[in-house]
Each structure stands twice: as structure tokens, then as C-alpha cells.
Design an enzyme around this catalytic site. Structure first.
Site, PDB file in Angstrom:
ATOM      1  N   TYR A 145     -28.330 -72.587 -52.696  1.00  0.00           N
ATOM      2  CA  TYR A 145     -29.387 -71.498 -53.065  1.00  0.00           C
ATOM      3  C   TYR A 145     -29.022 -70.292 -52.516  1.00  0.00           C
ATOM      4  CZ  TYR A 145     -31.820 -73.456 -49.160  1.00  0.00           C
ATOM      5  OH  TYR A 145     -32.473 -74.277 -47.975  1.00  0.00           O
ATOM      6  N   ARG A 169     -34.076 -68.146 -40.967  1.00  0.00           N
ATOM      7  CA  ARG A 169     -33.767 -69.389 -40.906  1.00  0.00           C
ATOM      8  C   ARG A 169     -32.130 -69.397 -41.072  1.00  0.00           C
ATOM      9  NH1 ARG A 169     -32.977 -73.252 -44.813  1.00  0.00           N
ATOM     10  NH2 ARG A 169     -34.597 -72.608 -46.216  1.00  0.00           N
ATOM     11  N   HIS A 189     -32.954 -75.910 -44.296  1.00  0.00           N
ATOM     12  CA  HIS A 189     -34.567 -76.244 -44.201  1.00  0.00           C
ATOM     13  C   HIS A 189     -34.854 -77.507 -43.110  1.00  0.00           C
ATOM     14  CE1 HIS A 189     -38.734 -76.866 -44.969  1.00  0.00           C
ATOM     15  NE2 HIS A 189     -38.503 -78.043 -45.584  1.00  0.00           N
TER      16      HIS A 189
END
Length: 375
Positions: free
Chosen positions: A283, A270, A274
Site C-alpha cells: 500500500y 513509520r 505496522h
């Protein structure tokens, strides 16, 4: 290394894993790698058809970028990007028969595009205009499922229904690596194996379950879990559209011919957030993103075409024109969408008139009547 087999309808045995870590036919440099056991499943895919898959991926990426822009401009409440996962979605979706059914999660907009779902219906839910965006019976595809892993159970139930009807179709269910830690997904595999349901479990391992890296929930390949339930599995390069198509065809052939369920782990990434409410820079390491950008599913096909002198000006113009046209239609459909009435929230909740729902509708209408303007 895990090894499992399925039988093609000719009864020939096909190894689900070759000598590499995963099945790969076109690598990140655009080099085509022959595979004696896998090539037979895509022997009919010509370079012209591969160009069509390339167009699909470019168009779907353009839809994704446009939707993200629409959300940033306040036209959508939320959007779940699929940037980087185009090959997993297009390669698998184009392998399906018309009578196969799809149980998606919430990110399979590329699959929906291949299924012919109207462009404005891709954003109807995310604009807050409907409970669901399309008629599942028309497109043989359920509406997006936001509850993580729930759709895998639905897929097995549908698959058991196929068996009881005596049909030879199949059902495919999509989910991410995060869903493999959900009880629903594991329970679905138990029932699928028990009933030998014609289900393809398609895991898009994009390496991040929101902010949780896949290494925190799986110390071995995710595909190695399925054989413990009695389900053969394979691991495929999810950024290689040709390999994904081959893997999906193998699994579907098994399902169509009474062989039961199969599990596919498509290793992809990805590259975006998200959802548009997420900030992956908090992160995710920038070097990791750069590493996966080098494995981009679209650019590797371009390199493949360049090596064969197939990336012509004509092809590039055709694909760009298609992407531009779809993006314009997509944006216009979103912005021009008719606003729903307040009372429409009660529409399509149940198929038949339900007394409880009707009472709620009446009470809510009376409540609204207390305010100036009613609806």
C-alpha cells in the site's frame, strides 16, 4: 495557521508555533535553526547531552531491528517496529520527570528503554509469556495498550487523580494518527479540557494507520483538532529530537504548573511495517519511503555533529559498543526467557484473590488433569 500559547512558570508567554509549518530546530541536513521562542526550552542541552540522545536513538533502533529479526526467526509471535520514530520517543521521554506517568500505546519501546524497563521485559508479551511485561508502579509507565486510543482515557483518569492528590506531576499519553479517529481519544480530550487535567497528548503522526494514509482521516493538521476541545496544541518535527524535547518540556511545564492539558503532533514516519505481520509494500509507494529516509532522525544528528567536527571515532565507537552490548543482552534475554506454566495464565489477573477467578482456576486445573502429564 493555528496559533496557541502556554505560560512558562515565569508567566512569560510562549508561542507554540513559529513561522514554519512545524517547530524545527535541526533539519534533515543537520543544520541548526535558531528559534527565539523555542531555544530557551533546550538552552541547557549541550552537544555532549545531544550525543547522549543520539546514542539513545541508535540503541533503540538496534533493539527494534533485533526484535524484528527475532520475530522472523520464530522467537516472537509479533513485534510493532518503531523504525523512523526514534526522535519522537527519545526526545519526549528524556523530557519527563521521574514522577511523571506514561500511558503508552504498543509501539513505545523507546520510551520504555528510557524509563529503565528490563530488556527482556520489552518482549515478554510479544513472546506470549505474560499478560503484561513490567510493574507500572515501579517504572511509572503502564504496560502496552493494544486497543487503539484506550490509553488516552486512562491518562485523563490518572491526571484527574493527580489533581485530587494535590500533586504537581503530569501524565503523558502516546498514540498514533489512527487513534485520533477513535471515540476514546476525542472523549479523553473533552474530559481533560473540562477538568484541566495535567495531561500531555502526544500524537506520533507516522502517516499510516496500518494501510490507511493520514490524508484519508485528516484534511487539515491533526494538531488543529485540539483547540476545538479547548486544548492548546503545537506541531513539531517529530524527526528532530531537540525540537521534540523542547515541545514536550513546554507541555510538561504547563501541566506541572496548573495550566491543564496540551496536545503535541509530532510529524514523523513509520519506515517499517505496522507490525511484523504487515507488508507495507502493498500500500505504500517506494518514493514516499525514500523521501522520508532522507529525513531520518539519526542521520540528521550525524550530519549536525559532522558540521561541528563532533562525530569523532571515539563517539562512534562508544555508541556502537553500547548498541552491540544492548542487542546481545536483549537477544539472550528473549531466547533464555523461562517458559511459563499453563496455570500461570491466572496469575496477576487481579490484585486480590477473586472467588470467580479461583473457581475458573480450579475448574481448569481439573480439566488439565484429564490429560496425561497434567500441567
Amino acid at each position: 495557521m493555528l496559533r496557541s500559547t502556554v505560560s512558562k512558570s515565569s508567566d512569560s508567554e510562549v508561542d507554540l508555533l513559529d513561522d514554519r509549518d512545524f517547530v524545527q530546530l535541526i533539519d534533515a541536513d543537520g543544520i541548526r535553526h535558531p528559534s527565539p521562542t523555542i531555544d530557551q526550552w533546550v538552552a541547557d542541552v549541550s552537544d555532549a547531552q545531544l550525543a547522549d540522545l543520539y546514542e539513545d536513538m541508535v540503541v533503540v533502533r538496534r533493539i527494534d531491528v533485533e526484535a524484528t529479526a527475532l520475530q522472523r526467526q520464530g522467537e516472537l509471535g509479533l513485534w510493532p517496529p518503531l523504525l523512523g520514530q526514534e526522535a519522537s520517543q527519545i526526545g519526549s521521554a528524556r523530557a519527563l520527570r521521574d514522577d511523571d506517568f506514561i500511558m503508552p500505546s504498543y509501539r513505545e519501546n523507546g520510551v520504555a528503554y528510557c524509563r529503565g524497563v528490563a530488556l527482556d521485559d520489552l518482549v515478554r508479551v510479544w513472546r506470549g509469556h505474560a499478560h503484561g511485561s513490567w510493574d507500572p508502579s515501579e517504572f511509572r509507565m503502564a504496560i502496552p495498550a493494544v486497543i487503539i486510543g484506550a490509553q488516552t482515557l486512562h491518562a485523563v483518569g490518572y491526571g484527574v487523580g493527580i489533581l485530587r492528590d494535590g500533586a504537581d506531576s503530569a501524565v503523558i499519553t502516546y498514540f498514533g494518527d489512527g487513534a485520533t479517529s477513535q471515540g476514546d481519544t476525542n472523549e479523553a480530550m473533552i474530559f481533560a479540557a473540562t477538568y484541566q487535567a495535567p495531561v500531555v497528548f502526544f500524537c506520533q503522526n507516522n502517516h499510516w494507520a496500518i494501510s490507511e494514509p493520514v490524508g484519508l482521516q485528516a484534511t487539515r493538521h491533526i494538531s488543529e483538532r485540539a483547540p476545538g476541545f479547548g486544548i492548546p496544541s503545537m506541531r513539531v518535527d517529530g524527526n528532530d529530537v531537540l525540537a521534540v524535547m523542547a515541545a514536550t518540556r513546554i507541555a510538561l511545564d504547563r501541566a506541572h504548573n496548573g495550566g491543564g492539558p496540551t496536545y503535541i503532533e509530532a510529524v514523523t514516519y513509520r519506515m517499517g511495517p505496522h507490525t511484523t505481520s504487515d507488508d507495507p509494500t502493498r500500500y505504500r509507494d517506494a518514493d514516499e519511503l525514500a523521501e522520508w529516509k532522507a529525513k531520518d532522525p539519526i542521520s540528521r544528528l550525524e550530519k549536525y555533529f559532522e558540521s561541528k567536527d563532533l562525530l569523532t571515532d571515539e563517539l562512534k565507537a562508544r555508541v556502537k559498543a553500547k548498541a552491540d552490548s544492548v542487542a546481545a543482552e536483549f537477544r539472550a534475554g528473549c531466547i533464555g526467557m523461562e517458559e511459563p506454566t499453563i496455570m500461570s495464565v491466572f496469575d496477576h489477573v487481579t490484585i486480590e484473590i477473586d472467588p470467580v477467578l479461583e473457581r475458573q482456576r480450579s475448574q481448569y486445573a481439573a480439566y488439565l488433569a484429564n490429560f496425561e502429564g497434567g500441567e
